[in-house]
Write an enzyme that holds these catalytic residues in place. Structure first.
Site, PDB file in Angstrom:
ATOM      1  N   ALA A 131      69.593  44.197  39.104  1.00  0.00           N
ATOM      2  CA  ALA A 131      69.024  44.392  38.016  1.00  0.00           C
ATOM      3  C   ALA A 131      69.398  45.999  37.866  1.00  0.00           C
ATOM      4  CB  ALA A 131      67.431  43.947  37.654  1.00  0.00           C
ATOM      5  N   GLU A 156      70.211  36.228  41.758  1.00  0.00           N
ATOM      6  CA  GLU A 156      69.644  34.992  40.959  1.00  0.00           C
ATOM      7  C   GLU A 156      70.766  34.761  40.391  1.00  0.00           C
ATOM      8  OE1 GLU A 156      66.555  38.792  40.508  1.00  0.00           O
ATOM      9  OE2 GLU A 156      64.918  36.780  41.269  1.00  0.00           O
TER      10      GLU A 156
HETATM   11  C1  3H9 Z   1      66.359  43.445  41.729  1.00  0.00           C
HETATM   12  O1  3H9 Z   1      67.347  42.682  40.704  1.00  0.00           O
HETATM   13  C2  3H9 Z   1      65.610  42.720  40.786  1.00  0.00           C
HETATM   14  C3  3H9 Z   1      65.715  41.262  40.493  1.00  0.00           C
HETATM   15  O2  3H9 Z   1      65.300  40.253  41.392  1.00  0.00           O
HETATM   16  C4  3H9 Z   1      65.728  41.003  38.874  1.00  0.00           C
HETATM   17  C5  3H9 Z   1      64.700  41.335  38.203  1.00  0.00           C
HETATM   18  C6  3H9 Z   1      64.670  40.923  36.735  1.00  0.00           C
HETATM   19  N1  3H9 Z   1      70.542  49.659  39.071  1.00  0.00           N
HETATM   20  O3  3H9 Z   1      74.748  53.118  46.491  1.00  0.00           O
HETATM   21  P1  3H9 Z   1      76.101  53.293  45.810  1.00  0.00           P
HETATM   22  C7  3H9 Z   1      74.344  53.372  40.828  1.00  0.00           C
HETATM   23  S1  3H9 Z   1      66.130  45.139  41.967  1.00  0.00           S
HETATM   24  C8  3H9 Z   1      71.167  51.013  38.991  1.00  0.00           C
HETATM   25  O4  3H9 Z   1      76.096  55.142  46.015  1.00  0.00           O
HETATM   26  P2  3H9 Z   1      77.938  51.960  47.465  1.00  0.00           P
HETATM   27  C9  3H9 Z   1      73.716  54.078  42.144  1.00  0.00           C
HETATM   28  O5  3H9 Z   1      72.267  54.538  41.666  1.00  0.00           O
HETATM   29  C10 3H9 Z   1      67.985  45.150  42.652  1.00  0.00           C
HETATM   30  N2  3H9 Z   1      72.183  51.476  39.395  1.00  0.00           N
HETATM   31  O6  3H9 Z   1      77.217  52.350  46.443  1.00  0.00           O
HETATM   32  C11 3H9 Z   1      74.805  55.048  42.538  1.00  0.00           C
HETATM   33  O7  3H9 Z   1      75.026  55.959  41.129  1.00  0.00           O
HETATM   34  P3  3H9 Z   1      75.641  57.366  41.100  1.00  0.00           P
HETATM   35  C12 3H9 Z   1      68.222  44.605  43.540  1.00  0.00           C
HETATM   36  C13 3H9 Z   1      72.165  51.066  40.873  1.00  0.00           C
HETATM   37  O8  3H9 Z   1      79.497  51.272  47.395  1.00  0.00           O
HETATM   38  C14 3H9 Z   1      76.560  54.329  42.317  1.00  0.00           C
HETATM   39  O9  3H9 Z   1      75.500  53.210  41.431  1.00  0.00           O
HETATM   40  N3  3H9 Z   1      69.602  45.320  44.282  1.00  0.00           N
HETATM   41  C15 3H9 Z   1      72.275  50.167  41.144  1.00  0.00           C
HETATM   42  O10 3H9 Z   1      77.828  53.083  48.491  1.00  0.00           O
HETATM   43  C16 3H9 Z   1      76.923  53.830  43.252  1.00  0.00           C
HETATM   44  O11 3H9 Z   1      75.956  53.213  44.456  1.00  0.00           O
HETATM   45  C17 3H9 Z   1      69.430  46.033  44.881  1.00  0.00           C
HETATM   46  O12 3H9 Z   1      68.663  47.016  45.388  1.00  0.00           O
HETATM   47  C18 3H9 Z   1      71.480  49.051  40.542  1.00  0.00           C
HETATM   48  N4  3H9 Z   1      70.434  48.200  40.859  1.00  0.00           N
HETATM   49  O13 3H9 Z   1      76.554  51.207  48.149  1.00  0.00           O
HETATM   50  C19 3H9 Z   1      71.144  47.057  45.359  1.00  0.00           C
HETATM   51  N5  3H9 Z   1      73.064  50.098  41.952  1.00  0.00           N
HETATM   52  O14 3H9 Z   1      76.523  57.746  41.626  1.00  0.00           O
HETATM   53  C20 3H9 Z   1      71.104  48.481  44.886  1.00  0.00           C
HETATM   54  C21 3H9 Z   1      73.280  51.213  43.110  1.00  0.00           C
HETATM   55  O15 3H9 Z   1      75.108  58.160  39.664  1.00  0.00           O
HETATM   56  N6  3H9 Z   1      72.334  48.935  45.120  1.00  0.00           N
HETATM   57  N7  3H9 Z   1      73.683  52.168  41.576  1.00  0.00           N
HETATM   58  O16 3H9 Z   1      74.739  57.813  42.352  1.00  0.00           O
HETATM   59  C22 3H9 Z   1      72.754  49.222  46.806  1.00  0.00           C
HETATM   60  O17 3H9 Z   1      72.181  49.197  47.670  1.00  0.00           O
HETATM   61  C23 3H9 Z   1      73.803  50.317  46.531  1.00  0.00           C
HETATM   62  O18 3H9 Z   1      74.373  50.547  45.551  1.00  0.00           O
HETATM   63  C24 3H9 Z   1      75.766  48.679  47.494  1.00  0.00           C
HETATM   64  C25 3H9 Z   1      76.531  50.124  46.927  1.00  0.00           C
HETATM   65  C26 3H9 Z   1      75.045  48.622  47.677  1.00  0.00           C
HETATM   66  C27 3H9 Z   1      75.240  47.570  45.695  1.00  0.00           C
END
Ligand code: 3H9
Length: 716
Positions: free
Chosen positions: A63, A112
């Site tokens: 999300a 999900e």
């Molecule tokens: C969820 O899903 C709840 C559900 O159950 C549904 C409920 C209804 N949202 O980390 P990076 C941005 S909770 C918004 O540097 P990488 C990040 O801020 C979510 N933004 O890249 C960054 O922005 P900026 C569960 C996001 O390659 C840019 O993307 N999911 C999100 O090192 C690049 O990110 C997580 O917790 C997001 N979800 O790593 C996963 N994700 O460039 C969270 C990223 O402006 N994400 N951004 O600074 C991660 O773990 C890592 O971003 C990922 C990529 C491994 C995907």
């Protein structure tokens, strides 16, 4: 605005591509279009099956985390999640087989969505996970109900409580993924989807029943997980909440379990724990953005490195390079010191090997990247040198002067000083533009923080290269200004001042340490000093005295220097703030001598020692941190409040679920923080003075961040 989802029919299969860079997060628009396009595919006579795939480097990373900030109340959340649950059920009811094609990450809401598809295919290196717990929430779009139906409660409990993604092959073995695609993903997914359509296969995850035996085993696994979390998730709520939601699903049907999941999710998403963890998620990414160092600043690839000084810090720093595959020269003044340093490094790797985290071959190969030397030979080949000699201005200046002559002009010269003026080293080197601080935290091979201290002349390319290098070394690099102690140790001095004064006023060393570990720190202030070495702080105080300065405003406790004079340096000498079984032992007991010293010092300062409450200890210490943090910010030594939070979380283990000292101050309320400072000024003296920034923020009705209310978790 560009469409976040695309639709095409390929070879009789409707392909829905999610295209919401950079990580295909599920923004409200993505959810909405997904719903529409699955319906369109069902109505499209040209399509016999449907594939959902991500554009770019990933499937769906979850999300959109920013959207959670708009959920101000549990009711907001219940409303929103009701819509999401219904949407996923509609998708799952698709009359045509629906296949998720996964590459990169399928995380959180992304997984999900995939669970609501009838089948999942993935490339081998895809990662699959429910990391919500890292954000203080639980899966909120059916993950706690569908995942156990696919892989069993035990693995679902692990994935939802530790948040770690699993590789696609493991997910396949567990039943989450149906097929690994070897070649091109989309073609493989289309072939798979067509085969399912021909066979008339559609499998709704929510209709997979839990068998009687599975329910019993699952309930046992829930109890076992709760017991284990008591040890591993102290202070956290979300991992326990995830167990509750999974258990609810085992005890009832899908719909009742889903209602429970929504209620629990709603309680979590408005909690301070979740706000703090979400704050840190973005803060950690924000630190890499330095306002006057644009993204396109040229950087250099660091291919060879050198470290001067093979003591505890130097050895740890060399290990960081070797771990990242970068060959490193490690220099000491004589062979004996070098041998000692290398022996420690080898011992560290062997401990890692004994825990099964490295093989013998990996240890040997990594060690081979470290070349010991007692001369500067080869320094003209390296791209960066990190100086890690004794914390002494004269010695460091001499070292920098030497480095200026033995390295190439484009070589970066970094100092691991924890407090001293970087600009003086820069001048001594003769090429100040190449010099900056690389302040690692002990143990340097373990602690994630790398404080990068920018001198007056540090070039932007040097900063940009250092930030890139930090990532490669698996560190979180934070660029800070060049004041005494930089950000981390400047604030630490105020934290320690309060700990010493509380001791003199009547609290005990074990009490103060216990209160801070209960607050969530891994170790209290006195335990930490015993590890770091009481001699280190004493030498810094001696240097400061020689230039007429002190580390923190206010009364200077004499107790640490008295311990130093007694040779009680901490764990390494078998005595410090605690007594230890033997030098080097970690087994400690309270030492009555400390109480005696506290009595003597209190008497000298005319203080009547009396019991101090735990609440006062937390209030004094966290107020001192926030007040000094506000000064650091106002003086321009940190770019943002969130950088300070990152420094404290990664440098000193400030509990993540409290968001860092600045975020925590916001949750306490800045008016309360200022009122406390004023109360302390009245009680203790003028050295307590509200930082101007704090007073300004309070007068404007603001916090360091937007207004953060301390909403307690509601256990529904
Ligand atoms: C969820 O899903 C709840 C559900 O159950 C549904 C409920 C209804 N949202 O980390 P990076 C941005 S909770 C918004 O540097 P990488 C990040 O801020 C979510 N933004 O890249 C960054 O922005 P900026 C569960 C996001 O390659 C840019 O993307 N999911 C999100 O090192 C690049 O990110 C997580 O917790 C997001 N979800 O790593 C996963 N994700 O460039 C969270 C990223 O402006 N994400 N951004 O600074 C991660 O773990 C890592 O971003 C990922 C990529 C491994 C995907």
């Amino acid at each position: 605005m560009a469409d976040v989802l695309h639709y095409q029919v390929r070879d009789g299969v409707a392909v829905i591509t999610i295209d919401n860079p950079p990580v295909n997060a599920l923004s409200p628009a993505v959810w909405e279009r997904l719903d529409e396009l699955v319906a369109r595919a069902n109505a499209d006579a040209a399509a016999e099956a449907i594939v959902v795939i991500g554009a770019g480097t990933t499937f769906i990373a979850g999300a959109d985390i920013k959207v959670f900030d708009t959920l101000r109340t549990r009711e907001d959340s219940l409303k929103r999640s009701g819509g999401t649950h219904a949407l996923l059920k509609r998708i799952e009811d698709s009359a045509k087989p629906l296949v998720a094609a996964i590459h990169g990450n399928a995380l959180g809401g992304g997984l999900e969505v995939a669970q609501a598809c009838h089948f999942r295919v993935a490339v081998k290196d895809a990662k699959i996970g429910q990391p919500e717990v890292m954000l203080g929430i639980i899966p909120g779009a059916g993950g706690t109900q569908r995942l156990p139906r696919l892989c069993g409660a035990e693995l679902a409990l692990t994935m939802c409580t530790d948040g770690k993604p699993v590789p696609a092959p493991k997910a396949m073995a567990a039943g989450i993924v149906d097929q690994i695609v070897d070649g091109e993903l989309l073609s493989g997914a289309i072939t798979y989807a067509k085969a399912r359509a021909r066979a008339g296969d559609r499998r709704k995850t929510r209709e997979i029943p839990h068998g009687v035996d599975q329910v019993a085993a699952g309930l046992n696994a829930c109890s076992a997980m709760r017991e284990s979390l008591k040890k591993t998730a102290k202070g956290l709520h979300a991992p326990f909440a995830a167990v509750d939601a999974i258990e609810a699903g085992l005890r009832s049907d899908f719909d009742a379990g889903s209602i429970r999941e929504r209620e629990i999710f709603a309680g979590c998403v408005v909690s301070t724990e979740s706000k703090a963890l979400r704050h840190l998620f973005f803060a950690e990414r924000e630190v890499a953005k330095v306002p006057d160092v644009p993204k396109d600043t040229p950087t250099k690839d660091i291919q060879r490195a050198a470290v001067v000084g093979a003591g505890t810090m130097g050895g740890g720093i060399a290990m960081n390079y070797a771990n990242a595959g970068i060959p490193v020269l490690l220099k000491e003044v004589d062979q004996a010191a070098l041998d000692g340093g290398l022996a420690t490094i080898r011992r560290n790797y062997e401990i890692t090997m004994s825990k099964g985290k490295m093989t013998r071959d990996q240890v040997d190969k990594t060690m081979a990247l470290i070349t010991p030397t007692t001369s500067y030979e080869g320094f003209d080949q390296v791209d960066i040198v990190t100086e890690a000699v004794f914390e002494n201005m004269t010695l460091k200046k001499t070292t920098f002067a030497e480095l200026g002559t033995v390295t190439r002009p484009d070589c970066i010269l970094a100092s691991n000083s924890s407090t001293l003026d970087i600009d003086q080293f820069a001048q001594a080197s003769g090429r100040p533009g190449q010099v900056l601080g690389h302040h690692y935290f002990s143990p340097a091979n373990v602690m994630k923080l790398l404080e990068m201290v920018r001198g007056k002349a540090t070039r932007k390319e040097v900063i940009a290269t250092s930030l890139k290098l930090a990532k490669k070394l698996n560190k979180v690099g934070v660029v800070v200004g060049n004041c005494f102690g930089f950000v981390a140790n400047r604030m630490l001095a105020y934290y320690m001042r309060e700990a010493y004064l509380l001791l003199e006023e009547g609290a005990s060393v074990p009490q103060i340490d216990r209160v801070l570990t209960d607050f969530g720190l891994p170790v209290g202030p006195f335990g930490m000093q015993d590890i770091a070495g009481i001699d280190v702080g004493a030498r810094i105080r001696q240097y400061l005295a020689s230039i007429g300065k002190t580390r923190a405003e206010g009364p200077q406790s004499a107790i640490p220097d008295r311990l130093y004079e007694m040779g009680r340096y901490g764990q390494k000498t078998g005595a410090g703030w605690y007594a230890y079984d033997a030098p080097g032992s970690r087994n400690r007991t309270p030492d009555p001598l400390i109480e005696q010293l506290a009595e003597e010092e209190a008497k000298k300062r005319g203080i009547m020692r009396k019991p101090i409450t735990d609440e006062e200890i937390i209030a004094r210490i966290t107020t001192a941190l926030a007040n000094e943090g506000a000064r650091v910010l106002d003086d321009g030594f940190a770019t943002r409040a969130s950088d300070i939070d990152v420094v404290y979380v990664y440098g000193f283990g400030f509990p993540r679920y409290r968001g860092g000292p600045m975020f925590y101050a916001d949750t306490v309320g800045l008016p309360t923080v200022v009122a406390r400072v004023k109360e302390y000024r009245a009680r203790f003296g003028d050295y307590w003075e509200p930082a101007p920034l704090l007073e300004r923020l309070v007068s404007e009705g603001r916090g360091f961040y937007t207004s953060v209310s301390d909403t307690a978790i509601s256990s529904v």
